[in-house]
Design a protein around this motif. Structure first.
Motif, mmCIF file in Angstrom:
data_model
loop_
_atom_site.group_PDB
_atom_site.id
_atom_site.type_symbol
_atom_site.label_atom_id
_atom_site.label_comp_id
_atom_site.label_asym_id
_atom_site.label_seq_id
_atom_site.Cartn_x
_atom_site.Cartn_y
_atom_site.Cartn_z
ATOM 1 N N GLU A 123 -7.048 1.825 -2.974
ATOM 2 C CA GLU A 123 -6.520 0.641 -2.306
ATOM 3 C C GLU A 123 -7.400 0.231 -1.127
ATOM 4 O O GLU A 123 -7.611 -0.962 -0.881
ATOM 5 N N ARG A 156 2.504 1.889 -3.422
ATOM 6 C CA ARG A 156 1.602 2.468 -4.424
ATOM 7 C C ARG A 156 1.373 3.952 -4.172
ATOM 8 O O ARG A 156 1.261 4.742 -5.109
ATOM 9 N N LEU A 162 0.827 -1.205 0.000
ATOM 10 C CA LEU A 162 0.000 0.000 0.000
ATOM 11 C C LEU A 162 0.861 1.254 0.000
ATOM 12 O O LEU A 162 0.627 2.199 -0.771
#
Length: 282
Positions: A141, A114, A111
């Motif tokens: 996400e 990204r 996470l």
């Protein structure tokens, strides 16, 4: 005309429910309960009594266990917030090496990776563009992680409904004895009602852990998303300090605010006659 049960049939049914609700284990002469009265049904007997509905609930329970294990492995701090990524990305962003920071975030994944990739891709346009890109990536996400966990909520809703369906069908079959026999015995009704209640038990047994697991996973996802978003904001904090404030057109030296603004043309004044001669005609 519809056929109503006789008084004897109603009395048999009431005596059965009374015996089920208030029955106590039989004791022998020595005051110890017998093994047959104290022993409960085995799991194999419950599955056999559940029938087709019980098999469906069993399949839901297997899917629930697989989802719980998969989500527990996916929603971990070490997986979503890789160790060492924050320090490496912070050093690259501080030196304005945004392309390398985006590559590091894409390579490390998770996470936080990204978010770093999304922010570093838009960092050349300023901190506001990078912040907006990270917010969009965090929302995407979080939705993706929560969408997978929501299957547990679906299982928790469907399992009790299947159990209720099996119970209603079993009760219909059990009370159908009144239409075939004038005075059915309690021992003849008990197996059908037992099989009917088994499906409710199986459905609740699947729904309770599914609801608890979904609540724990949802709270865990919210916690990790908030932690990753705060870490990403700290990584790009140097970019926020380096971004110059919005430019303002400087005012010429010695000019006032009134002189720099363009004055609107004044309306022509209308001549007014003297008060004493207004309307006199002279």
């Amino acid at each position: 005309m519809p056929r109503f049960p006789s008084r004897t049939s109603v009395a048999v049914a009431l005596s059965f429910f009374a015996s089920v609700g208030f029955a106590r284990p039989a004791f022998g002469q020595d005051g110890i309960a017998s093994d047959e009265a104290s022993a409960g049904p085995e799991l194999r007997e419950l599955l056999e009594a559940g029938g087709m509905v019980g098999l469906l609930i069993l399949a839901l329970s297997l899917a629930m266990v697989a989802l719980i294990v998969q989500q527990m492995l996916a929603v971990r701090r070490g997986r979503l917030v890789p160790r060492g990524l924050a320090g490496e990305a912070y050093g690259l962003v501080s030196r304005r090496r945004f392309k390398e920071a985006a590559e590091v975030g894409s390579r490390r994944g998770g996470l936080l990776g990204r978010l770093v990739h999304a922010g570093a891709t838009e960092a050349d346009r300023g901190y506001e563009a990078a912040e907006k890109a990270m917010e969009d990536a965090a929302a995407e996400e979080a939705a993706r992680l929560t969408r997978r966990a929501e299957y547990l909520s679906v299982i928790a809703t469907v399992a009790p409904m299947l159990g209720l369906l099996g119970t209603v069908w079993g009760m219909m079959l059990a009370f159908n004895e009144f239409s075939t026999k004038a005075n059915p015995q309690v021992s003849e009704l008990a197996p059908g009602i037992f099989r009917a209640l088994v499906t409710t038990l199986l459905g609740l047994g699947v729904a309770v852990p599914a609801v608890a697991s979904f609540a724990l996973l949802r709270n865990r996802i919210d916690e990790l998303v908030a932690e990753a978003a705060g870490t990403a904001e700290h990584i790009f904090s140097t970019l926020r300090r380096q971004t110059p404030p919005p430019s303002v057109t400087p005012r010429p030296r010695g000019a006032s605010a009134l002189s720099t603004s363009k004055a609107a043309p004044a309306a022509p004044a209308t001549p007014v006659a003297p008060l004493g001669r207004r309307g006199a005609g002279i």
